[in-house]
Design a protein around this motif. Structure first.
Motif, mmCIF file in Angstrom:
data_model
loop_
_atom_site.group_PDB
_atom_site.id
_atom_site.type_symbol
_atom_site.label_atom_id
_atom_site.label_comp_id
_atom_site.label_asym_id
_atom_site.label_seq_id
_atom_site.Cartn_x
_atom_site.Cartn_y
_atom_site.Cartn_z
ATOM 1 N N ASN A 103 17.101 40.036 75.338
ATOM 2 C CA ASN A 103 16.491 38.739 75.128
ATOM 3 C C ASN A 103 15.011 38.939 75.458
ATOM 4 O O ASN A 103 14.606 38.785 76.604
ATOM 5 C CB ASN A 103 17.165 37.741 76.088
ATOM 6 C CG ASN A 103 16.575 36.361 75.960
ATOM 7 O OD1 ASN A 103 16.119 35.986 74.889
ATOM 8 N ND2 ASN A 103 16.586 35.608 77.052
ATOM 9 N N GLY A 104 14.251 39.346 74.469
ATOM 10 C CA GLY A 104 12.896 39.815 74.763
ATOM 11 C C GLY A 104 13.037 41.078 75.603
ATOM 12 O O GLY A 104 13.765 41.990 75.245
ATOM 13 N N SER A 105 12.367 41.037 76.783
ATOM 14 C CA SER A 105 12.555 42.172 77.684
ATOM 15 C C SER A 105 13.633 41.873 78.732
ATOM 16 O O SER A 105 13.879 42.676 79.624
ATOM 17 C CB SER A 105 11.246 42.503 78.388
ATOM 18 O OG SER A 105 10.316 42.938 77.442
ATOM 19 N N GLY A 106 14.235 40.718 78.638
ATOM 20 C CA GLY A 106 15.305 40.372 79.557
ATOM 21 C C GLY A 106 16.658 40.564 78.894
ATOM 22 O O GLY A 106 16.770 41.216 77.856
ATOM 23 N N ILE A 118 24.677 33.994 81.118
ATOM 24 C CA ILE A 118 23.762 34.294 82.213
ATOM 25 C C ILE A 118 22.534 34.946 81.603
ATOM 26 O O ILE A 118 22.664 35.879 80.804
ATOM 27 C CB ILE A 118 24.408 35.256 83.244
ATOM 28 C CG1 ILE A 118 25.638 34.595 83.878
ATOM 29 C CG2 ILE A 118 23.413 35.656 84.328
ATOM 30 C CD1 ILE A 118 26.920 34.918 83.220
ATOM 31 N N GLU A 119 21.377 34.436 81.992
ATOM 32 C CA GLU A 119 20.130 34.929 81.428
ATOM 33 C C GLU A 119 19.357 35.628 82.543
ATOM 34 O O GLU A 119 19.158 35.049 83.617
ATOM 35 C CB GLU A 119 19.345 33.707 80.961
ATOM 36 C CG GLU A 119 18.413 33.920 79.827
ATOM 37 C CD GLU A 119 17.706 32.604 79.527
ATOM 38 O OE1 GLU A 119 16.497 32.561 79.726
ATOM 39 O OE2 GLU A 119 18.394 31.606 79.138
ATOM 40 N N ILE A 120 18.967 36.858 82.293
ATOM 41 C CA ILE A 120 18.171 37.582 83.285
ATOM 42 C C ILE A 120 16.789 37.792 82.697
ATOM 43 O O ILE A 120 16.655 38.436 81.664
ATOM 44 C CB ILE A 120 18.821 38.939 83.629
ATOM 45 C CG1 ILE A 120 20.227 38.718 84.183
ATOM 46 C CG2 ILE A 120 17.968 39.708 84.630
ATOM 47 C CD1 ILE A 120 20.991 39.985 84.446
ATOM 48 N N PRO A 121 15.755 37.241 83.347
ATOM 49 C CA PRO A 121 14.411 37.358 82.791
ATOM 50 C C PRO A 121 13.914 38.800 82.858
ATOM 51 O O PRO A 121 14.435 39.626 83.600
ATOM 52 C CB PRO A 121 13.563 36.442 83.672
ATOM 53 C CG PRO A 121 14.349 36.190 84.894
ATOM 54 C CD PRO A 121 15.771 36.456 84.600
ATOM 55 N N ALA A 122 12.895 39.040 82.092
ATOM 56 C CA ALA A 122 12.297 40.374 82.076
ATOM 57 C C ALA A 122 11.690 40.688 83.428
ATOM 58 O O ALA A 122 11.227 39.792 84.145
ATOM 59 C CB ALA A 122 11.216 40.419 81.005
ATOM 60 N N ALA A 161 21.305 48.900 82.761
ATOM 61 C CA ALA A 161 20.641 49.917 83.588
ATOM 62 C C ALA A 161 19.127 49.870 83.361
ATOM 63 O O ALA A 161 18.349 50.012 84.306
ATOM 64 C CB ALA A 161 21.198 51.296 83.270
ATOM 65 N N ASN A 162 18.707 49.648 82.118
ATOM 66 C CA ASN A 162 17.278 49.676 81.820
ATOM 67 C C ASN A 162 16.564 48.368 82.117
ATOM 68 O O ASN A 162 15.418 48.368 82.548
ATOM 69 C CB ASN A 162 17.054 50.016 80.339
ATOM 70 C CG ASN A 162 17.486 51.443 80.052
ATOM 71 O OD1 ASN A 162 17.470 52.289 80.950
ATOM 72 N ND2 ASN A 162 17.920 51.699 78.826
ATOM 73 N N HIS A 163 17.243 47.259 81.877
ATOM 74 C CA HIS A 163 16.545 45.967 81.965
ATOM 75 C C HIS A 163 16.890 45.164 83.213
ATOM 76 O O HIS A 163 16.174 44.238 83.541
ATOM 77 C CB HIS A 163 16.817 45.144 80.709
ATOM 78 C CG HIS A 163 16.259 45.789 79.485
ATOM 79 N ND1 HIS A 163 14.972 45.574 79.066
ATOM 80 C CD2 HIS A 163 16.798 46.679 78.625
ATOM 81 C CE1 HIS A 163 14.743 46.302 77.973
ATOM 82 N NE2 HIS A 163 15.833 46.969 77.693
ATOM 83 N N ALA A 164 18.003 45.509 83.846
ATOM 84 C CA ALA A 164 18.346 44.823 85.101
ATOM 85 C C ALA A 164 18.872 45.869 86.074
ATOM 86 O O ALA A 164 20.040 45.852 86.463
ATOM 87 C CB ALA A 164 19.377 43.725 84.857
ATOM 88 N N PRO A 165 17.983 46.801 86.476
ATOM 89 C CA PRO A 165 18.461 47.913 87.317
ATOM 90 C C PRO A 165 19.064 47.448 88.641
ATOM 91 O O PRO A 165 19.941 48.117 89.181
ATOM 92 C CB PRO A 165 17.202 48.761 87.530
ATOM 93 C CG PRO A 165 16.045 47.892 87.161
ATOM 94 C CD PRO A 165 16.548 46.917 86.158
ATOM 95 N N LEU A 166 18.610 46.306 89.135
ATOM 96 C CA LEU A 166 19.204 45.798 90.382
ATOM 97 C C LEU A 166 20.688 45.475 90.170
ATOM 98 O O LEU A 166 21.535 45.800 91.003
ATOM 99 C CB LEU A 166 18.446 44.546 90.854
ATOM 100 C CG LEU A 166 19.058 43.825 92.053
ATOM 101 C CD1 LEU A 166 19.037 44.702 93.302
ATOM 102 C CD2 LEU A 166 18.321 42.515 92.334
ATOM 103 N N LEU A 167 20.982 44.863 89.048
ATOM 104 C CA LEU A 167 22.373 44.546 88.727
ATOM 105 C C LEU A 167 23.168 45.841 88.556
ATOM 106 O O LEU A 167 24.283 45.974 89.074
ATOM 107 C CB LEU A 167 22.417 43.701 87.439
ATOM 108 C CG LEU A 167 23.796 43.313 86.923
ATOM 109 C CD1 LEU A 167 24.571 42.531 87.960
ATOM 110 C CD2 LEU A 167 23.661 42.483 85.640
#
Lengths: 164, 785, 289
Positions: free
Chosen positions: C66-69, C170-174, C88-94
């Motif tokens: 979603n864009g960079s998210g 669930i939306e995770i922002p960039a 792994a690339n866009h939400a490494p914390l997750l």
């Protein structure tokens, strides 16, 4: 609730299609054991901690005590009986053979669940480290072995499976 | 003669069935028309029953019957006292045994109030909600020390207090030793409750066949024969009408030797009432209440020592929490009392205990069976003595060991088998030295510890010794038959719960008969196959049943040789048994297959010679005069994260002596499994009760069994000091792994945290408890300095 | 330990599921992965009259850029997130958090939406989504709304969801540039609910000063607990060991107010919180480089 309506479940278990009418609340573990007489899947806690009831659902290890039988409709299940279609008369699966060789079981109650956890694990990790093996086993409780020989059995099985 | 089968790490005969899901466990028994039982269990630990109304439950579709204590009539009886008190002078013992269903008063949480029989377990559980119970909650007795206060509520009103037993055993005069002592160490030690948590819960299936007047019972018991005998008597049936089968059992560890559990008494009775098959399978939640517990004791102990660290005497006064009833007599506290002495010379010993009723589930033996507590007290006293006298921990043990020429060693007190506590044999120093070497004890203390400490790491080492009285009587039996196929059938009365009996007993028989272990079919735990015996408990399978197998196989061997000598016309001394046949020494062509011999011994025509018996079969029994004393040394390296108090076991070493080893692979498995339970007991597992006696953590989510990430690899070695008390020279090994772990764990932790002068005198621990102890120690140091 | 009876519905589409939810409301429970609900039902602590099984709704299972998210379908299995390169690339914390959630057998069934909507205060994902400034899409037959994760959790096992509403996405922002993250928990055994856990995200400005910091704890309160005083202490400062220690101490002593239970006392939880805050902040700041 009285006379809950029954639901039809068509499920492939160990390659064979079964069709049964079940109450929606029937746990998959009870369905396999008592409706299909596949008693190799064991029930140790019915709250998803011990792992004795682990089976494969579409190839992935799951706790059969935390799934309703109706949810398996149209899915594919493999239980411990599916590892040796002839009941082990001719030969054991290499993983089973390794458990026997390394004395990876004592009372054998947790063993089917452990085997079913390890089948996909070894597919994903053909050369597992001891740490990876122990982590993979950590969702299955064994009260007899102290795990030491189970770890050895997995190492042995991984080697056999790699070299055929 | 060199052993051919005994002592070999042979793969197990039973494994193929277990690995393929083909082994029969109790819950696998399916009988058409079978009904299912659920029990209504009390939420209260202590309450007086007003009324229990099951009428609404009976209205529910699918419910077949419902029973309360009133419905049982004369069948309602408190259970038998399994083990009467031993013959100790001035012993006080009040037998108060469990009841099938509560009639007047609930005495522990989870006690069964009513049974529902329905067409499925699901419906049976639904119907539990329909039962209306009126009861009056009473104050619960939870704390074992307060239980003896005069103001404490009473659990059994027909006795004058909550005292279940009072026992004093004495050797020499402790007071004299104390007067001569250079130093007296005095401490209080706590050991709290846990559960065995076999992966398979208990279960009973009973089938009454009205036409044949036969009762068949599948039971997860460690003692099928006593169950058969008892149930036949209770049900007014002949023993020949009752068959009890203990099929594959998913772990026993002691609580499954307890009898008679209420469900064990009720399910067969219900089957007969309803003339059908009835199943009850305990669920995990029930297991926490309805299966017995162990381990609650409080010790006030002291040790008198000479200046050079020799034990002059020990005095120990303790309370033993027996729970709401005491059907297993005094086995657990007597074991604590006796095992405390360990491998040490203790010239003067005063030991006194009070067993106490509390409103908690019943206490009966669980792997170790009270021995842990004794070892904990003794090893802790020695550790503290070593510190105070500035003697090395290994050295103080060495100085106090019983010398190898001092056996048999009589401790002059009475053991759980009612015989004087006499060690048959032992040789303790080699095990200690081997363990010291394996764990590199001296190098760790001299170099490693400081090196790690400089890196900010808190590592510590521990090393402890223990003995275990094993292999007690009275007896077990076995029957060995050579069949016409040439294969051998071995039957014994003990049940099996994972110990590898199908293999180790077969090895004993193979040794005599020269047949492959895989050609010996072993049958255990079925009263129709063998109906004399007691059960699998107290680390006695290999010792007592193993020697019975040996005796029966020897008798068959004699029959084989006698018959073969006649047929081959050579003296018996010229014959050898191997490869499933009898052969004339050095003449491989002059031989006869065992199967052929078996047929000749059981002819269809002609006559069996008068004075002989048909077949190649023999039954034999073995009863030792007293137990065989196994021993060992455990050592460990731990590292503690000083911030989080998380503990990692870096190494664990066991050097064990259980006499002759039948199958080293199986033996090591027993030890590894025992250690894992010991680790659980030391750092993970603890039962938490509320002030009302409710159990707060009756699930595997909150009662923490160690996982594969919590139990380290266990390095083992063996010393073999054969027992002179049985022909095989074996000693028991089943419980050993679990016995010294608690004592070892705290010693190693103290060493790791030695900067703090921390002293830990309780088990189980947890990171949370360790944090509290460390904070308290820090505070004390601040106050002192 | 067998569940009580219930009416069972297994809709094939979201629309159908929302209609059922509209019909049954309070009476119904949504069955996602079931790995928390079914044990509770087996203990008969939960006895829903109606179960609406979402497992046949394929449209609710996806991981999308979603864009960079990222946008995650509520019925996406935790195991899929764990294995996803997008995550792994866009939400490494997750990504870093996933292996700590129970065991593979559970993650094979458990879903991200089910976990978040269950609002277990000991659960990892609510805290992680909070730290990531996630948004949740809540849908009902009547419409939909978008809620910040921070506004979603109301209390223990309680959320902002209306009875006829369902969490669907669930939306995770960039991630901003110069962002860092870390996750750590302490559990008695691997896979257990944590005694204490924390998710940390930080962001530096161009001068290397801390521009934003979130330290979100779990297992220390009624839901995810954000350490506000710790953030305030960090923002505007140059990160360093002393600052991190100060922030960690503030978090443990002032921001959280944990309860004790049989596994950990309040004091012990504070001690763990301090250690975890310090370690995750250190790691998160390292990662900004």
């Amino acid at each position: 609730m009285e006379n809950a309506p029954l639901f039809s479940v068509k499920v492939t278990v160990n390659g064979q299609l079964f069709e049964r009418e079940v109450e929606p609340r029937l746990l998959l573990s009870d369905f396999l054991r008592h409706e299909l007489a596949l008693t190799g899947t064991h029930v140790g806690c019915e709250h998803g901690v011990c792992g004795a009831c682990t089976v494969l659902l579409n190839g992935e290890a799951v706790r059969s005590c935390l799934i309703f039988a109706v949810q398996a409709h149209g899915q594919e299940i493999v239980t411990v009986e599916g590892l040796t279609p002839d009941g082990g008369r001719e030969a054991l699966h290499p993983l089973q053979e390794a458990f026997r060789e390394a004395h990876g079981l004592q009372c054998g109650f947790c063993t089917p669940g452990i085997l079913m956890t390890l089948i996909p694990f070894l597919q994903e990790h053909p050369q597992p480290s001891e740490g990876e093996i122990r982590e993979a086993l950590s969702g299955n409780l064994c009260r007899c072995t102290g795990y030491h020989n189970i770890v050895k059995a997995v190492q042995l099985a991984a080697e056999t499976l790699r070299h055929g | 003669m060199k052993n051919r089968y005994i002592g070999k790490p042979l793969r197990r005969n039973e494994d193929a069935r277990l690995l393929t899901g083909q082994a029969l466990f109790v819950d696998d028994v399916h009988i058409p028309g079978m009904l299912h039982v659920a029990f209504l269990r009390s939420d209260h630990a202590h309450a007086r029953i007003g009324s229990i109304d099951v009428s609404a439950a009976l209205e529910r579709p699918g419910v077949v019957a419902a029973y309360t204590a009133q419905d049982l009539g004369d069948y309602w009886q408190p259970g038998p006292l399994l083990v009467p008190p031993p013959p100790i002078k001035d012993i006080v013992f009040h037998a108060c045994t469990q009841v099938p269903l509560v009639r007047d008063k609930v005495r522990h949480c989870g006690e069964a109030l009513a049974a529902i029989v329905a067409t499925s377990r699901y419906i049976a559980e639904d119907a539990l909600d329909d039962i209306v119970v009126e009861l009056e909650p009473l104050d619960a007795v939870v704390d074992v020390e307060r239980a003896l206060e005069p103001a404490s509520p009473r659990i059994h009103e027909h006795i004058e207090s909550n005292l279940a037993a009072h026992v004093v055993q004495e050797k020499g005069r402790y007071e004299t030793a104390a007067r001569q002592a250079h130093r007296i160490i005095k401490r209080r030690f706590l050991y709290d409750r846990g559960v065995a948590a076999a992966m398979e819960n208990r279960g009973v299936v009973a089938n009454w066949d009205e036409k044949s007047q036969q009762m068949t019972i599948w039971d997860t018991t460690q003692a099928p024969i006593p169950i058969r005998n008892g149930l036949a008597a209770m049900l007014g049936l002949s023993e020949s009408q009752v068959q009890v089968i203990a099929p594959f059992i998913g772990g026993g560890f002691g609580p499954k030797i307890m009898m008679f559990y209420p469900e064990e008494v009720l399910i067969p009775w219900i089957a007969r009432e309803l003339k059908c098959a009835v199943k009850w399978i305990e669920d995990r939640q029930e297991n926490f209440f309805a299966t017995t517990h162990e381990r609650g004791q409080v010790h006030e102990a002291e040790m008198a020592l000479s200046e050079d660290g020799r034990i002059l005497g020990v005095r120990d006064v303790f309370l033993h929490d027996t729970g709401a009833y005491d059907p297993y007599g005094l086995t657990v506290p007597i074991n604590s009392q006796c095992t405390l002495l360990g491998p040490y010379r203790v010239p003067n010993y005063y030991s006194e205990f009070k067993a106490v009723f509390t409103n908690k589930p019943i206490v009966t033996p669980y792997r170790g069976a009270g021995r842990q507590h004794g070892v904990f007290v003794m090893e802790r006293l020695l550790d503290i003595a070593a510190r105070e006298l500035e003697i090395d921990r290994v050295e103080i043990r060495r100085r106090n060991y019983i010398a190898p020429d001092d056996f048999p060693h009589n401790h002059e007190i009475i053991y759980q088998d009612f015989a004087p506590l006499t060690y048959d044999s032992g040789n303790y120093l080699p095990a200690l030295e081997r363990a010291v070497e394996m764990i590199d004890y001296h190098k760790f203390l001299e170099k490693e510890k400081a090196r790690l400490r400089a890196e900010g790491r808190y590592a510590g080492i521990g090393i402890v010794s223990y003995v275990e009285g094993t292999g007690i009587g009275p007896y077990e039996g076995a029957r060995v038959t050579v069949e016409a196929s040439g294969k051998v059938c071995l039957v014994t009365g003990v049940g099996t719960q994972g110990q590898g009996h199908y293999t180790s007993f077969a090895q004993v028989v193979a040794e005599q008969l020269g047949v492959e272990v895989s050609d010996i079919r072993v049958i255990t735990g079925d009263t129709r196959e063998f109906h004399w015996g007691t059960g699998t408990f107290a680390s006695r399978g290999a010792v007592v049943a193993g020697n019975a197998c040996h005796a029966a196989a020897k008798a068959v061997r004699e029959k084989i040789l006698k018959l073969a000598a006649r047929l081959l016309k050579v003296p018996e001394a010229d014959l050898v048994l191997e490869g499933g046949r009898v052969q004339v020494k050095g003449k491989p062509d002059q031989a006869i297959q065992l199967g052929d011999l078996a047929r000749q011994a059981n002819p269809l025509r002609g006559a069996v010679t008068p004075g002989t018996e048909p077949g190649l079969e023999a039954t034999a029994y073995f009863g030792p005069e007293r137990g065989a004393t196994a021993s060992g040394v455990h050592a460990m390296l731990v590292e503690v994260d000083p911030e989080t108090m998380m503990v990692e076991i870096k190494r664990y070493v066991v050097v064990h002596d259980c006499g002759t080893v039948l199958n080293p692979m199986i033996l090591e498995g027993q030890i590894q499994g025992g250690v894992a339970q010991g680790i659980g007991n030391a750092f993970y597992e603890q039962l938490h009760f509320s002030d009302n006696g409710e159990l707060l953590n009756a699930s595997f989510m909150d009662y923490l069994l160690p996982t594969a990430l919590d139990v380290p690899p266990i390095e083992t070695d063996h010393i073999e000091t054969p027992s002179p008390l049985n022909p095989l020279g074996v000693k028991g090994a089943g419980e050993a792994g679990a016995i010294p772990t608690g004592a070892l764990f705290v010693q190693a932790l103290e060493d790791a945290l030695s900067d703090l002068d921390l002293e830990i005198n309780e088990i189980p621990l947890s990171p949370q408890r360790l944090f509290e102890l460390v904070e308290a120690a820090k505070l004390e140091r601040t106050v002192v300095s | 330990m067998k569940p009580a009876a219930f009416d069972y519905h297994a809709p094939e589409s979201l629309e159908e599921a929302l209609a059922l939810l509209n019909e049954y409301g309070y009476e119904a429970k949504l069955l996602a992965g079931g790995q928390s609900l079914i044990p509770t039902m087996n203990f008969r602590l939960a006895r829903p009259a109606v179960l609406i099984d979402l497992n046949r709704i394929k449209e609710l299972s996806y991981i999308e850029k979603n864009g960079s998210g990222l946008r995650l379908g509520a019925m996406t299995r935790q195991r899929a997130l764990e294995r996803s390169e997008l995550v792994a690339n866009h939400a490494p914390l997750l990504h870093e958090t996933m292996p700590f959630i129970a065991h593979p057998q559970i993650r094979n069934r458990g879903t991200i939406g089910g976990n978040i909507a269950h609002a277990d205060p000991a659960s990892e994902l609510p805290a992680v989504m909070w730290a990531l400034d996630g948004y949740l899409k809540l849908q009902s037959a009547a419409g939909e709304r978008r809620v910040a994760v921070q506004d979603f959790f109301v209390g223990m096992f309680t959320t902002d969801l209306e009875p006829e509403e369902m969490l669907t996405e669930i939306e995770i922002p960039a991630m901003f540039p110069r962002s860092g993250w870390a996750f750590r928990e302490i559990a008695r055994r691997h896979g257990d609910y944590a005694l204490v856990g924390v998710a940390a995200t930080v962001r530096l400005d161009e001068a290397g000063r801390c521009e934003d910091a979130r330290l979100v704890f779990f297992s220390v309160g009624e839901g995810p607990v954000e350490a506000q005083l710790a953030s305030d202490a960090l923002i505007g400062e140059l990160p360093g060991d002393a600052l991190i220690e100060t922030a960690a101490a503030l978090a443990a002593e002032a921001d959280i107010d944990p309860d004790g239970d049989i596994h950990a006392s309040a004091d012990y939880r504070r001690q763990l919180a301090r250690v975890l805050a310090r370690d995750t902040l250190r790691r998160a700041f390292e990662r900004t480089k």
